[in-house]
Design an enzyme around this catalytic site. Structure first.
Site, PDB file in Angstrom:
ATOM      1  N   HIS A   1       0.787  -1.094   0.143  1.00  0.00           N
ATOM      2  CA  HIS A   1      -0.030   0.180  -0.019  1.00  0.00           C
ATOM      3  C   HIS A   1       0.917   1.164   0.111  1.00  0.00           C
ATOM      4  CE1 HIS A   1      -2.926   2.701   2.181  1.00  0.00           C
ATOM      5  NE2 HIS A   1      -3.519   2.544   1.125  1.00  0.00           N
ATOM      6  N   ARG A   2       0.879   2.079  -1.139  1.00  0.00           N
ATOM      7  CA  ARG A   2       1.723   3.152  -1.396  1.00  0.00           C
ATOM      8  C   ARG A   2       3.103   2.687  -0.975  1.00  0.00           C
ATOM      9  NH1 ARG A   2      -2.229   7.159   2.369  1.00  0.00           N
ATOM     10  NH2 ARG A   2      -4.198   6.184   1.818  1.00  0.00           N
TER      11      ARG A   2
ATOM     12  N   GLU B   1       1.274  -0.688  -5.204  1.00  0.00           N
ATOM     13  CA  GLU B   1       0.255   0.188  -5.176  1.00  0.00           C
ATOM     14  C   GLU B   1       0.569   1.525  -5.514  1.00  0.00           C
ATOM     15  OE1 GLU B   1      -3.616   2.308  -3.369  1.00  0.00           O
ATOM     16  OE2 GLU B   1      -1.839   1.990  -2.216  1.00  0.00           O
TER      17      GLU B   1
ATOM     18  N   ASP C   1      -1.012   5.345  -6.486  1.00  0.00           N
ATOM     19  CA  ASP C   1      -2.077   6.231  -6.753  1.00  0.00           C
ATOM     20  C   ASP C   1      -1.928   7.198  -7.506  1.00  0.00           C
ATOM     21  OD1 ASP C   1      -3.814   5.066  -4.652  1.00  0.00           O
ATOM     22  OD2 ASP C   1      -2.648   6.084  -3.307  1.00  0.00           O
TER      23      ASP C   1
ATOM     24  N   HIS D   1      -1.186  10.317  -3.120  1.00  0.00           N
ATOM     25  CA  HIS D   1      -2.376   9.601  -2.644  1.00  0.00           C
ATOM     26  C   HIS D   1      -3.710  11.089  -2.799  1.00  0.00           C
ATOM     27  CE1 HIS D   1      -5.840   9.085  -0.191  1.00  0.00           C
ATOM     28  NE2 HIS D   1      -6.020   7.754  -0.480  1.00  0.00           N
TER      29      HIS D   1
ATOM     30  N   GLU E   1      -4.026   3.114  -9.320  1.00  0.00           N
ATOM     31  CA  GLU E   1      -5.354   3.498  -9.337  1.00  0.00           C
ATOM     32  C   GLU E   1      -5.495   5.007  -9.915  1.00  0.00           C
ATOM     33  OE1 GLU E   1      -8.535   5.597  -5.719  1.00  0.00           O
ATOM     34  OE2 GLU E   1      -6.678   4.031  -5.105  1.00  0.00           O
TER      35      GLU E   1
ATOM     36  N   LYS F   1      -7.205   8.059  -9.618  1.00  0.00           N
ATOM     37  CA  LYS F   1      -7.622   9.001  -8.565  1.00  0.00           C
ATOM     38  C   LYS F   1      -8.194  10.131  -9.113  1.00  0.00           C
ATOM     39  CE  LYS F   1      -6.485   8.727  -4.273  1.00  0.00           C
ATOM     40  NZ  LYS F   1      -7.186   7.544  -3.904  1.00  0.00           N
TER      41      LYS F   1
ATOM     42  N   ASP G   1       0.314  -1.797   4.635  1.00  0.00           N
ATOM     43  CA  ASP G   1       1.352  -0.932   4.942  1.00  0.00           C
ATOM     44  C   ASP G   1       2.480  -1.627   5.220  1.00  0.00           C
ATOM     45  OD1 ASP G   1      -0.379   1.325   4.353  1.00  0.00           O
ATOM     46  OD2 ASP G   1      -0.898   1.631   6.462  1.00  0.00           O
TER      47      ASP G   1
END
Length: 299
Positions: free
Chosen positions: A42-43, A69, A71, A84, A151, A153, A280
């Site tokens: 995640h990120r 990941e 964003d 993000h 993603e 966004k 994370d």
């Protein structure tokens, strides 16, 4: 695009122990079995390093993440960057919307020092003055040694985002007739964005992100609609239960909930049959996924 990266030696401070990262982590990660459980950084490794920075992505891979990941936001001059929020305030020393900066202006900001202030346990001087990476730079750094979970966004605020994304992925051989399916997964809360991507390239696995206000529920009509363009769904892990997961699995869809950092929650949801998760702390999820068997049926 760099096909082969040179040996990289990096030091990261994790749980009070420095870990040396060398070229052993740089391997072809394309052979991920899409029917097996996947760990999504995640990120990057945002529990241990500044989110959406190159060191965070490097660390996620070192800790065993199957996917990075990313964003995406878009700059004033139409460049796709990893961030993000649509505001730069939280993760840089700047202020305002990403869309008001050119890429060059955005990369003058410090995207790492905030982490040292907020996460003193994992603070490291190497995080000072990190820059916001563009998607081009991320792919140039990792190339085919990583899998990407991207993603779109705020796509309605960024006309042409999907077209630019597909262009970059095509140019780098990550999608297309010669690419391995599953190298890239694309997710969004925007059904319109995912449908635009599906219309352009139906071979890319897509994940419909869902934001439930209360306990997650799903109908047959919703599942039928999702299956027109998506390979799976991505709900908040706190909103789902065993029945929901089994319904999704019986429909032949993947389910990748976000964002699980607690090991007990990981064990419970893997036991219920999720097919992957965002975290994370990739090292935790990797370990738990080895310990907990997935169910054999979803009745």
């Amino acid at each position: 695009m760099k096909k082969i990266l040179p040996t990289i030696i990096c030091l990261f401070f994790i749980f009070g122990v420095y870990v040396t990262i060398d070229s052993q982590w740089i391997q072809n990660r394309a052979e991920v079995d899409m029917n097996s459980f996947i760990v999504i950084g995640h990120r990057g490794a945002s529990g241990y390093a500044p989110e959406h920075t190159i060191p965070s992505y490097e660390l996620a891979l070192k800790l065993g993440a199957d996917y990075l990941e990313i964003d995406l936001q878009m700059t004033k001059d139409g460049k796709l960057v990893a961030m993000h929020d649509d505001l730069v305030d939280r993760t840089t020393n700047g202020k305002g919307k990403v869309s008001t900066y050119t890429l060059a202006e955005l990369q003058e900001l410090d995207a790492g020092s905030w982490f040292n202030i907020e996460h003193k346990k994992f603070a490291d001087s190497v995080y000072e003055n990190l820059k916001v990476p563009s998607l081009d730079e991320i792919i140039d750094t990792f190339g085919e040694t990583a899998n990407y979970y991207i993603e779109t966004k705020n796509p309605d605020k960024y006309p042409g985002m999907e077209k630019e994304l597909l262009k970059i992925l095509n140019e780098n051989g990550l999608i297309g007739s010669d690419a391995i399916k599953g190298r890239v997964i694309i997710q969004s809360f925007s059904e319109k964005s995912l449908r635009r991507i599906h219309a352009s390239n139906p071979d890319i696995p897509l994940i419909q992100l869902i934001k439930y206000q209360g306990r997650a529920k799903v109908s047959n009509s919703q599942i039928k609609r999702w299956k027109e363009y998506a390979s799976g769904v991505g709900p908040n892990y706190r909103k789902i239960d065993k029945n929901y997961i089994h319904t999704i699995r019986k429909a032949g869809l993947w389910i990748h909930p976000y964002t699980i950092d607690n090991q007990e929650d990981m064990k419970k949801l893997i036991g219920y049959g999720i097919t992957g998760a965002f975290t994370d702390m990739a090292d935790r999820l990797v370990q738990v996924s080895k310990e907990v068997p997935a169910p054999t049926n979803y009745e």
